[in-house]
Design an enzyme around this catalytic site. Structure first.
Site, mmCIF file in Angstrom:
data_model
loop_
_atom_site.group_PDB
_atom_site.id
_atom_site.type_symbol
_atom_site.label_atom_id
_atom_site.label_comp_id
_atom_site.label_asym_id
_atom_site.label_seq_id
_atom_site.Cartn_x
_atom_site.Cartn_y
_atom_site.Cartn_z
ATOM 1 N N ASP A 77 11.557 2.791 23.410
ATOM 2 C CA ASP A 77 11.836 4.055 24.100
ATOM 3 C C ASP A 77 13.040 4.781 23.493
ATOM 4 O O ASP A 77 13.908 4.164 22.879
ATOM 5 C CB ASP A 77 12.155 3.797 25.580
ATOM 6 C CG ASP A 77 10.915 3.422 26.378
ATOM 7 O OD1 ASP A 77 9.867 3.155 25.767
ATOM 8 O OD2 ASP A 77 11.017 3.378 27.618
ATOM 9 N N ASP A 78 13.073 6.064 23.761
ATOM 10 C CA ASP A 78 14.259 6.931 23.585
ATOM 11 C C ASP A 78 14.532 7.397 22.163
ATOM 12 O O ASP A 78 15.550 8.046 21.932
ATOM 13 C CB ASP A 78 15.542 6.289 24.165
ATOM 14 C CG ASP A 78 15.435 6.041 25.662
ATOM 15 O OD1 ASP A 78 14.433 6.469 26.261
ATOM 16 O OD2 ASP A 78 16.356 5.415 26.225
ATOM 17 N N HIS A 133 14.600 13.531 29.382
ATOM 18 C CA HIS A 133 14.858 12.230 29.996
ATOM 19 C C HIS A 133 15.443 12.299 31.412
ATOM 20 O O HIS A 133 16.400 11.592 31.746
ATOM 21 C CB HIS A 133 15.790 11.406 29.091
ATOM 22 C CG HIS A 133 15.588 9.916 29.208
ATOM 23 N ND1 HIS A 133 16.262 9.139 30.119
ATOM 24 C CD2 HIS A 133 14.782 9.052 28.546
ATOM 25 C CE1 HIS A 133 15.888 7.875 29.989
ATOM 26 N NE2 HIS A 133 14.981 7.795 29.048
ATOM 27 N N HIS A 223 14.308 -0.586 23.250
ATOM 28 C CA HIS A 223 14.821 0.758 22.981
ATOM 29 C C HIS A 223 15.218 0.898 21.514
ATOM 30 O O HIS A 223 15.617 -0.086 20.889
ATOM 31 C CB HIS A 223 16.009 1.072 23.891
ATOM 32 C CG HIS A 223 15.631 1.197 25.331
ATOM 33 N ND1 HIS A 223 15.431 0.090 26.130
ATOM 34 C CD2 HIS A 223 15.382 2.276 26.109
ATOM 35 C CE1 HIS A 223 15.074 0.507 27.346
ATOM 36 N NE2 HIS A 223 15.040 1.820 27.359
HETATM 37 ZN ZN LIG Z 1 14.085 6.163 28.302
#
Ligand SMILES: [Zn+2]
Length: 262
Positions: A77-78, A133, A223
């Site tokens: 993620d991210d 987000h 992440h």
């Molecule tokens: Zn996230």
């Protein structure tokens, strides 16, 4: 009676160990985690998985089918960012593993376009993780639709593909949020094993957590953004240990048998 005993003996440790039925479970714990955070986390997991178990949320996945053998999906993620995303891609390339990236729309500019394209070109899924987000349960329907559309638009501009899979930031959902996501045509992907790399800045603690809790069909949350150096450090060891236990890694569309793009 004997049969019942065998069933109880077989199920007992699983139920005791995870504290919930494995199909509707989110696992991942560490003694290094602050007790308040652990409490909050378990409460969030219970509140999130209960409506899935009760069939109130649809088009949502926590995990793959555990009876299909030792298959796992690594999800990151991210990203995109200018540093750790490339490092994660280098590691995946080295081990010849395909993974799934839930990316944020707003940073998909300038040099981050290159790394987004790289992830797609190297065979990974580039999927929607919102534009800025936010907690989806704290914003209104119009904003949710904007967050979804703006991100998919950028992904489509870069990769030529419109994603159909979405992961809500912080796993923040409720019935209204789920209805809106479904109306927009997305399938929601949560996770069944949280590496806790967002909370633990220690590669050994992250690795230990993943290796002790892993089960067949897990969707593993990791992440790959600027703040996640420990994830990058932990990743090779996690891959090697899981491979030595016989696990293979699949993209979400391949593990779940669903379409990733329109
Ligand atoms: Zn996230």
């Amino acid at each position: 009676m004997k049969k019942l005993l065998i069933i109880l003996l077989t199920l007992g440790p699983i139920v005791l160990f995870t504290g919930c039925i494995s199909h509707y479970c989110i696992r991942g714990d560490s003694p290094q985690l602050d007790s308040n955070l652990t409490h909050f986390l378990h409460q969030w997991r219970d509140n999130t998985t209960a409506p899935i178990r009760d069939g109130k949320y649809t088009h949502i996945y926590l995990n793959g089918d555990g009876s299909q053998g030792k298959k796992l999906a690594l999800t990151f993620d991210d990203s995109p960012d200018e540093n750790n995303t490339d490092k994660v891609l280098d590691i995946l390339k080295f081990y010849r593993i395909k993974a799934s990236f839930f990316m944020i729309g707003a940073p998909m500019v300038d040099q981050n376009i290159t790394v987004t394209k790289r992830a797609f070109d190297e065979g990974h899924l580039v999927l929607n993780h919102s534009f800025t987000h936010p907690h989806f349960s704290k914003i209104d329907k119009e904003r949710i639709v904007d967050e979804l559309n703006a991100t998919s638009h950028r992904i489509e501009n870069i990769t030529g593909k419109h994603p159909l899979l979405f992961r809500p930031p912080y796993g923040s959902i409720n019935q209204e949020v789920m209805d809106t996501i479904n109306d927009q045509g997305y399938t929601t992907i949560l996770w069944s094993l949280d590496s806790l790399d967002w909370a633990l800045q220690d590669k050994d603690a992250i690795t230990e957590n993943v290796i002790t809790h892993v089960q067949n069909g897990d969707i593993i949350l990791m992440h790959s953004s600027r703040a996640n150096h420990a994830s990058v450090e932990a990743l090779p060891g996690i891959i090697e240990q899981l491979q030595s236990k016989g696990y293979t890694f699949l993209r979400l569309d391949d593990m779940l048998g669903i379409k990733a793009y329109r």
